[in-house]
Design a protein around this motif. Structure first.
Motif, PDB file in Angstrom:
ATOM      1  N   VAL A   9       0.849  -1.183   0.000  1.00  0.00           N
ATOM      2  CA  VAL A   9       0.000   0.000   0.000  1.00  0.00           C
ATOM      3  C   VAL A   9       0.890   1.240   0.000  1.00  0.00           C
ATOM      4  O   VAL A   9       1.852   1.312   0.774  1.00  0.00           O
ATOM      5  N   ASP A  10       0.578   2.188  -0.866  1.00  0.00           N
ATOM      6  CA  ASP A  10       1.342   3.450  -0.947  1.00  0.00           C
ATOM      7  C   ASP A  10       2.842   3.227  -1.144  1.00  0.00           C
ATOM      8  O   ASP A  10       3.654   4.047  -0.701  1.00  0.00           O
ATOM      9  N   GLU A  11       3.209   2.133  -1.744  1.00  0.00           N
ATOM     10  CA  GLU A  11       4.595   1.777  -2.070  1.00  0.00           C
ATOM     11  C   GLU A  11       5.483   1.518  -0.858  1.00  0.00           C
ATOM     12  O   GLU A  11       6.601   1.041  -1.004  1.00  0.00           O
ATOM     13  N   THR A  12       5.001   1.839   0.360  1.00  0.00           N
ATOM     14  CA  THR A  12       5.881   1.767   1.534  1.00  0.00           C
ATOM     15  C   THR A  12       5.386   0.826   2.623  1.00  0.00           C
ATOM     16  O   THR A  12       6.135   0.516   3.550  1.00  0.00           O
ATOM     17  N   ASP A  46      13.627  -2.339  -0.833  1.00  0.00           N
ATOM     18  CA  ASP A  46      14.131  -1.131  -0.179  1.00  0.00           C
ATOM     19  C   ASP A  46      13.066  -0.052  -0.013  1.00  0.00           C
ATOM     20  O   ASP A  46      13.297   0.945   0.687  1.00  0.00           O
ATOM     21  N   GLN A  47      11.914  -0.213  -0.650  1.00  0.00           N
ATOM     22  CA  GLN A  47      10.865   0.794  -0.571  1.00  0.00           C
ATOM     23  C   GLN A  47       9.989   0.632   0.675  1.00  0.00           C
ATOM     24  O   GLN A  47       9.358   1.586   1.127  1.00  0.00           O
ATOM     25  N   GLU A  96      14.587  -5.132   9.555  1.00  0.00           N
ATOM     26  CA  GLU A  96      15.010  -3.766   9.878  1.00  0.00           C
ATOM     27  C   GLU A  96      13.827  -2.826  10.046  1.00  0.00           C
ATOM     28  O   GLU A  96      13.889  -1.876  10.819  1.00  0.00           O
ATOM     29  N   ILE A  97      12.765  -3.070   9.293  1.00  0.00           N
ATOM     30  CA  ILE A  97      11.613  -2.176   9.347  1.00  0.00           C
ATOM     31  C   ILE A  97      10.677  -2.575  10.492  1.00  0.00           C
ATOM     32  O   ILE A  97      10.649  -3.738  10.906  1.00  0.00           O
ATOM     33  N   LYS A 257      12.910  10.466   1.915  1.00  0.00           N
ATOM     34  CA  LYS A 257      13.257   9.550   0.838  1.00  0.00           C
ATOM     35  C   LYS A 257      14.075   8.347   1.308  1.00  0.00           C
ATOM     36  O   LYS A 257      14.439   7.483   0.518  1.00  0.00           O
ATOM     37  N   GLY A 258      14.397   8.315   2.593  1.00  0.00           N
ATOM     38  CA  GLY A 258      15.196   7.205   3.092  1.00  0.00           C
ATOM     39  C   GLY A 258      16.647   7.308   2.673  1.00  0.00           C
ATOM     40  O   GLY A 258      17.339   6.291   2.543  1.00  0.00           O
ATOM     41  N   LYS A 259      17.122   8.526   2.497  1.00  0.00           N
ATOM     42  CA  LYS A 259      18.512   8.743   2.093  1.00  0.00           C
ATOM     43  C   LYS A 259      19.195   9.705   3.045  1.00  0.00           C
ATOM     44  O   LYS A 259      18.564  10.557   3.641  1.00  0.00           O
TER      45      LYS A 259
END
Length: 259
Positions: A9-12, A46-47, A96-97, A257-259
């Motif tokens: 959902v929502d790419e994340t 990674d998303q 990790e998430i 952005k996770g960066k």
């Protein structure tokens, strides 16, 4: 993977759903193979920023081991199967998430042990749960004796495990096993709202906060503070940290952005 449903959902936000409702979503060998295969994909995505774990239907989250399948196993096969459940539970714990267990119904034995590996647990008001293995002349073998005691305290863990007591979600909240209880029709939506709240925070900060808590929990405080410092330092050189400061200054929602 017909015993596991997975959607993003929502790419994340990932939603992993146990899908054997006619067999109480129990841990069959097939379900465990499918679960491991799905975890492979989750670990390499990674998303994803949050994972929700729930199950099909409103009656059962997971009844634990598939006892019908187990009845035909010899002792070595039983030990191997219990180890396989334990390995899946540990893989979930080591993601990790952040993970949210949305306990939509009955969660017993290995089913409850799976939720203990998640970071946050919420439950349906109709859910029942328990580590009932001693009533079958065995013990929780997928981490239950260790994770429950760390979560609700050693005396409470002994009480629930030694009596094999079954209890409802209200009691689970009272002892700190679950964080929130919702009506059955609201559970999945509330899990998604919680996941969106987490996913909207800085992904690296969230991962490092989880790591600092997990790795520092059983250390002496001075060592735990060092773990925290190392995790904090990981967040300093990131673009997200600067974006958070800029968004605060401009009074807008940050775009991480996770960066």
């Amino acid at each position: 993977m017909d015993t596991i449903d997975f959607q993003v959902v929502d790419e994340t936000i990932g939603i992993l759903k146990l899908n054997r409702p006619n067999a109480a979503n129990a841990f069959s060998l097939k379900l465990m193979d499918d679960f491991n295969e799905q975890l492979d994909e989750i670990e390499h995505n990674d998303q994803l920023r949050v994972l929700i774990i729930t199950a099909a239907g409103e009656k059962v989250f997971c009844a634990g081991a598939d006892l019908k399948e187990r009845a035909s196993m010899d002792e070595k096969e039983v030990v191997k199967t219990v180890g396989k459940i334990g390995d899946i539970v540990s893989r979930v714990e080591q993601l990790e998430i952040p993970t949210i267990a949305a306990i939509n119904g009955a969660a017993f034995g290995g089913g409850l042990e799976l939720t203990l590996a998640c970071d946050i647990r919420i439950a349906s008001s109709s859910a029942k749960m328990g580590l009932t293995e001693t009533s079958l002349a065995i013990i929780p073998g997928a981490g239950g004796t260790q994770r429950l005691s760390r979560l609700i305290g050693i005396a409470n863990a002994k009480y629930y495990i030694l009596t094999a007591k079954r209890f409802e979600s209200g009691e689970a909240k009272q002892i700190g096993l679950v964080q929130e209880v919702f009506e059955p029709t609201e559970l999945e939506g509330q899990a998604l709202l919680m996941a969106k709240q987490i996913a909207g925070n800085g992904p690296i900060g969230v991962k490092m906060a989880k790591k600092a808590i997990d790795e520092g929990y059983e250390l002496p405080k001075s060592d735990g503070l060092q773990v925290e410092r190392e995790c904090y330092l990981e967040t300093i050189p990131t673009e997200d940290r600067l974006e958070g400061l800029q968004a605060f200054k401009e009074k807008r929602k940050p775009q991480y952005k996770g960066k």
